[in-house]
Scaffold this active site. Sequence first.
Site, PDB file in Angstrom:
ATOM      1  N   LYS A   1       0.825  -1.204   0.000  1.00  0.00           N
ATOM      2  CA  LYS A   1       0.000   0.000   0.000  1.00  0.00           C
ATOM      3  C   LYS A   1       0.869   1.269   0.000  1.00  0.00           C
ATOM      4  CE  LYS A   1      -4.048  -1.939  -0.102  1.00  0.00           C
ATOM      5  NZ  LYS A   1      -5.030  -1.975   0.970  1.00  0.00           N
TER       6      LYS A   1
ATOM      7  N   ARG B   1      -3.707 -10.472   3.942  1.00  0.00           N
ATOM      8  CA  ARG B   1      -3.848 -10.582   2.485  1.00  0.00           C
ATOM      9  C   ARG B   1      -2.603  -9.957   1.863  1.00  0.00           C
ATOM     10  NH1 ARG B   1      -5.881  -7.331  -1.684  1.00  0.00           N
ATOM     11  NH2 ARG B   1      -6.958  -8.458  -3.350  1.00  0.00           N
TER      12      ARG B   1
END
Length: 286
Positions: A221, A260
Amino acid sequence: MFWQTTRYSIDLAQPRVMGIVNVTPDSFSDGGRHASTAAALKHCEQLLKEGADILDVGGESTRPGAVPLPLHEELARVLPVLREAIKLGVPLSVDTYKPQVIQAALDLGVDIINDIWALRQPGATQVVADHGRCGVCLMHMHREPQTMQAAPMTGDVVPQVLSFLQQTTKNLQGLGIDKARIVLDPGIGFGKTVAQNFALLARQRELLAAGYPVLAGWSRKSSLAAVVAAGGVAPPADQRQVPSVAAALLAVQRGAAIVRVHDVRETVAALKILDAVNKIANKIDE
């Protein structure tokens, strides 16, 4: 604690690694390297060799500013992959929010619906409720992908995310969706500032008050890139492996049941180290 899914009851006594399989030509994280069915299936097999417990297949990019993908195109991308991946003998998840894709995936026997909209799209909740068995991951998202980072959340993000997830799960249980089928995702990067994302990590245990397992999706991210940027230059997505693994470990330490990730091998190895330390620490405390 177990996560009840279509074919499997997943034991969450130890953290589980969900491997990401992007069947998209415009993925922010892997540049569309697995966009073809053959490439995606090969990647599925590789992630399993590396230790993935769950596979998560997605056909639509939901990065900030992403334009919604037409239904027919998403179906054409994901269904051939799901049709073959269902044979691999592990829990299979589909990353989608469209009720038609959800229904088609469940018709193939897919185990988990991983929905960034938390089943808020018209018809999605009913499809899952009617199925009666599949697992579901409900994510918090502020606004929608095209605008979420243009006007991110304001104020203390943690109680806002918790309140949304609590109300959403209450609504689903009212429709007969069993608690054991539900996992929650705070939605790292989906309409939050860098500081808010890290607040969700630092205070992640507060989200456990909802009474459900938490899935953490920190992999590659942009918030990680912002923190580790050197000389004002943030590393590109495919060079964020180390901060991604660090964030996954911190999330597990703060109670996440599932992480994840793109970098399965490295995350699995790091979790083994954490497990070894925890086992010794538990013996000392006895």
